[in-house]
Design a protein around this motif. Structure first.
Motif, PDB file in Angstrom:
ATOM      1  N   LYS A  57       0.804  -1.232   0.000  1.00  0.00           N
ATOM      2  CA  LYS A  57       0.000   0.000   0.000  1.00  0.00           C
ATOM      3  C   LYS A  57       0.836   1.282   0.000  1.00  0.00           C
ATOM      4  CE  LYS A  57      -4.227  -1.703   2.152  1.00  0.00           C
ATOM      5  NZ  LYS A  57      -5.478  -1.032   2.414  1.00  0.00           N
ATOM      6  N   VAL A  58       2.169   1.158  -0.010  1.00  0.00           N
ATOM      7  CA  VAL A  58       2.984   2.370   0.115  1.00  0.00           C
ATOM      8  C   VAL A  58       3.481   2.861  -1.242  1.00  0.00           C
ATOM      9  CG1 VAL A  58       5.125   3.342   1.058  1.00  0.00           C
ATOM     10  CG2 VAL A  58       3.710   1.854   2.473  1.00  0.00           C
ATOM     11  N   HIS A  59       3.254   4.144  -1.517  1.00  0.00           N
ATOM     12  CA  HIS A  59       3.833   4.798  -2.690  1.00  0.00           C
ATOM     13  C   HIS A  59       4.915   5.744  -2.181  1.00  0.00           C
ATOM     14  CE1 HIS A  59       0.857   3.339  -5.600  1.00  0.00           C
ATOM     15  NE2 HIS A  59      -0.003   3.448  -4.610  1.00  0.00           N
ATOM     16  N   LYS A  60       6.154   5.410  -2.501  1.00  0.00           N
ATOM     17  CA  LYS A  60       7.290   6.190  -1.986  1.00  0.00           C
ATOM     18  C   LYS A  60       7.642   7.286  -2.988  1.00  0.00           C
ATOM     19  CE  LYS A  60      11.906   5.119  -0.159  1.00  0.00           C
ATOM     20  NZ  LYS A  60      12.806   3.988   0.131  1.00  0.00           N
ATOM     21  N   ILE A  61       7.684   8.519  -2.517  1.00  0.00           N
ATOM     22  CA  ILE A  61       7.953   9.679  -3.378  1.00  0.00           C
ATOM     23  C   ILE A  61       9.286  10.301  -2.966  1.00  0.00           C
ATOM     24  CG2 ILE A  61       7.066  11.957  -4.091  1.00  0.00           C
ATOM     25  CD1 ILE A  61       5.005   9.882  -4.800  1.00  0.00           C
TER      26      ILE A  61
ATOM     27  N   ALA B 155      11.092  13.115  -2.085  1.00  0.00           N
ATOM     28  CA  ALA B 155      10.654  14.460  -1.689  1.00  0.00           C
ATOM     29  C   ALA B 155      11.783  15.483  -1.683  1.00  0.00           C
ATOM     30  CB  ALA B 155       9.993  14.399  -0.316  1.00  0.00           C
ATOM     31  N   ALA B 156      12.993  15.057  -2.066  1.00  0.00           N
ATOM     32  CA  ALA B 156      14.114  16.009  -2.077  1.00  0.00           C
ATOM     33  C   ALA B 156      14.115  16.834  -3.363  1.00  0.00           C
ATOM     34  CB  ALA B 156      15.432  15.257  -1.937  1.00  0.00           C
ATOM     35  N   LYS B 157      13.351  16.404  -4.350  1.00  0.00           N
ATOM     36  CA  LYS B 157      13.302  17.094  -5.645  1.00  0.00           C
ATOM     37  C   LYS B 157      12.513  18.406  -5.548  1.00  0.00           C
ATOM     38  CE  LYS B 157      13.759  13.048  -8.594  1.00  0.00           C
ATOM     39  NZ  LYS B 157      13.059  12.033  -9.378  1.00  0.00           N
ATOM     40  N   PRO B 158      12.604  19.252  -6.595  1.00  0.00           N
ATOM     41  CA  PRO B 158      11.795  20.485  -6.602  1.00  0.00           C
ATOM     42  C   PRO B 158      10.299  20.171  -6.515  1.00  0.00           C
ATOM     43  CG  PRO B 158      13.431  20.512  -8.365  1.00  0.00           C
ATOM     44  CD  PRO B 158      13.486  19.149  -7.756  1.00  0.00           C
ATOM     45  N   VAL B 159       9.552  21.099  -5.938  1.00  0.00           N
ATOM     46  CA  VAL B 159       8.119  20.919  -5.669  1.00  0.00           C
ATOM     47  C   VAL B 159       7.336  20.376  -6.874  1.00  0.00           C
ATOM     48  CG1 VAL B 159       5.993  22.154  -5.048  1.00  0.00           C
ATOM     49  CG2 VAL B 159       8.097  22.619  -3.833  1.00  0.00           C
ATOM     50  N   ASP B 160       7.577  20.954  -8.062  1.00  0.00           N
ATOM     51  CA  ASP B 160       6.818  20.540  -9.246  1.00  0.00           C
ATOM     52  C   ASP B 160       7.081  19.090  -9.619  1.00  0.00           C
ATOM     53  OD1 ASP B 160       6.103  23.121  -9.200  1.00  0.00           O
ATOM     54  OD2 ASP B 160       7.202  23.757 -10.993  1.00  0.00           O
ATOM     55  N   GLU B 161       8.348  18.688  -9.502  1.00  0.00           N
ATOM     56  CA  GLU B 161       8.693  17.306  -9.829  1.00  0.00           C
ATOM     57  C   GLU B 161       8.077  16.348  -8.823  1.00  0.00           C
ATOM     58  OE1 GLU B 161      12.862  16.489 -10.650  1.00  0.00           O
ATOM     59  OE2 GLU B 161      13.107  18.536 -11.400  1.00  0.00           O
ATOM     60  N   VAL B 162       8.079  16.766  -7.576  1.00  0.00           N
ATOM     61  CA  VAL B 162       7.460  15.922  -6.533  1.00  0.00           C
ATOM     62  C   VAL B 162       5.976  15.757  -6.845  1.00  0.00           C
ATOM     63  CG1 VAL B 162       6.911  15.723  -4.075  1.00  0.00           C
ATOM     64  CG2 VAL B 162       9.145  16.585  -4.763  1.00  0.00           C
ATOM     65  N   PHE B 163       5.317  16.871  -7.210  1.00  0.00           N
ATOM     66  CA  PHE B 163       3.871  16.776  -7.476  1.00  0.00           C
ATOM     67  C   PHE B 163       3.585  15.937  -8.711  1.00  0.00           C
ATOM     68  CE2 PHE B 163      -0.411  18.570  -8.700  1.00  0.00           C
ATOM     69  CZ  PHE B 163      -1.086  17.839  -7.720  1.00  0.00           C
ATOM     70  N   ALA B 164       4.482  15.958  -9.681  1.00  0.00           N
ATOM     71  CA  ALA B 164       4.297  15.124 -10.869  1.00  0.00           C
ATOM     72  C   ALA B 164       4.256  13.646 -10.467  1.00  0.00           C
ATOM     73  CB  ALA B 164       5.410  15.371 -11.875  1.00  0.00           C
ATOM     74  N   ALA B 165       5.124  13.267  -9.540  1.00  0.00           N
ATOM     75  CA  ALA B 165       5.149  11.887  -9.048  1.00  0.00           C
ATOM     76  C   ALA B 165       3.880  11.569  -8.254  1.00  0.00           C
ATOM     77  CB  ALA B 165       6.383  11.665  -8.183  1.00  0.00           C
ATOM     78  N   VAL B 166       3.410  12.549  -7.487  1.00  0.00           N
ATOM     79  CA  VAL B 166       2.193  12.381  -6.688  1.00  0.00           C
ATOM     80  C   VAL B 166       0.987  12.183  -7.619  1.00  0.00           C
ATOM     81  CG1 VAL B 166       0.577  13.592  -5.148  1.00  0.00           C
ATOM     82  CG2 VAL B 166       3.020  13.635  -4.674  1.00  0.00           C
ATOM     83  N   LYS B 167       0.929  13.041  -8.650  1.00  0.00           N
ATOM     84  CA  LYS B 167      -0.198  12.970  -9.596  1.00  0.00           C
ATOM     85  C   LYS B 167      -0.297  11.585 -10.230  1.00  0.00           C
ATOM     86  CE  LYS B 167       0.368  16.650 -12.248  1.00  0.00           C
ATOM     87  NZ  LYS B 167       0.210  17.944 -12.956  1.00  0.00           N
ATOM     88  N   ALA B 168       0.861  11.013 -10.544  1.00  0.00           N
ATOM     89  CA  ALA B 168       0.888   9.690 -11.175  1.00  0.00           C
ATOM     90  C   ALA B 168       0.227   8.649 -10.255  1.00  0.00           C
ATOM     91  CB  ALA B 168       2.315   9.295 -11.480  1.00  0.00           C
ATOM     92  N   VAL B 169       0.422   8.802  -8.952  1.00  0.00           N
ATOM     93  CA  VAL B 169      -0.168   7.864  -7.987  1.00  0.00           C
ATOM     94  C   VAL B 169      -1.689   8.007  -7.972  1.00  0.00           C
ATOM     95  CG1 VAL B 169      -0.361   7.290  -5.524  1.00  0.00           C
ATOM     96  CG2 VAL B 169       1.880   7.794  -6.516  1.00  0.00           C
ATOM     97  N   PHE B 170      -2.182   9.250  -7.931  1.00  0.00           N
ATOM     98  CA  PHE B 170      -3.630   9.478  -7.843  1.00  0.00           C
ATOM     99  C   PHE B 170      -4.350   9.187  -9.163  1.00  0.00           C
ATOM    100  CE2 PHE B 170      -2.399  11.445  -3.958  1.00  0.00           C
ATOM    101  CZ  PHE B 170      -3.496  11.273  -3.128  1.00  0.00           C
ATOM    102  N   ALA B 171      -3.634   9.399 -10.267  1.00  0.00           N
ATOM    103  CA  ALA B 171      -4.240   9.148 -11.568  1.00  0.00           C
ATOM    104  C   ALA B 171      -4.369   7.644 -11.788  1.00  0.00           C
ATOM    105  CB  ALA B 171      -3.401   9.777 -12.657  1.00  0.00           C
TER     106      ALA B 171
END
Length: 201
Positions: free
Chosen positions: A179-183, A185-201
């Motif tokens: 159940k864990v999606h590891k992101i 988080a050291a990357k720039p905010v936009d890149e982090v959110f791109a990874a987050v979006k992929a999880v929710f999509a």
């Protein structure tokens, strides 16, 4: 992605017994950018963001007897008893019009996790884990200086230690369940959110 996170059958007397909810736990060290990313998820995916820390701080300022106890524990860098935090989260979920929740900064430890599942009858749909090196988190916390009394170097290091010792078993527990999606988080905010979006999509 399954939306029926918990039908609350096992929940004995849970306030949420009549509400089907989707819960995503958002975990990561202090300063890993959880709050920023949660705000983005809320905007884009319509979740309600519940920060355990914010709920505790609001309760602490409410002048209730719980509030005084919470204040002292936070000052010491200690973890507030699970029941207190869970009741605040439950109340916020019941009062919300929404049925999709991001729970940020909770469960803080194994005891929190077990208590949350047994009290609410809910298992998270998944866990978003913001993985960030300690040096980076320290730099961010000292830089943000939002006037929080727990943003000084001594307390920050205490919080890291508590976080590492107590939160990692929770991440491992859910990881074993896939159940864990590891992101990163050291990357720039936009890149982090791109990874987050992929999880929710």
């Amino acid at each position: 992605m399954g939306t029926v996170a918990g039908t609350n059958k096992e929940a004995n007397g849970s306030l949420l017994a009549n509400k089907k909810v989707t819960v995503v736990f958002v975990l990561g060290g202090p300063g890993s950018g959880k709050g920023t990313q949660c705000a983005n998820i809320v905007k884009q995916f319509g979740y309600t963001h519940l920060s355990a820390g914010d709920l505790l701080r609001a309760e602490q300022n409410s002048g209730s007897e719980n509030g005084t106890m919470i204040k002292n524990m936070i000052k010491e860098g200690k973890i507030v008893p699970a029941e207190v935090t869970i009741k605040l989260l439950e109340r916020a979920m019941v009062e919300s019009e929404n049925d999709k929740f991001l729970i940020d900064g909770f469960p803080r430890n194994e005891e929190n996790r077990a208590a949350f599942e047994s009290v609410t009858g809910i298992e998270p749909t998944f866990v978003l884990f913001f993985n960030c090196p300690e040096e980076e988190m320290e730099k961010r916390l000292l830089g943000r200086n939002q006037g929080r009394e727990d943003d000084n170097i001594e307390t920050i290091r205490k919080r890291f230690k508590v976080y590492l010792e107590s939160s990692l078993p929770v991440i491992e527990y859910y990881n074993a369940k896939g159940k864990v999606h590891k992101i990163d988080a050291a990357k720039p905010v936009d890149e982090v959110f791109a990874a987050v979006k992929a999880v929710f999509a």
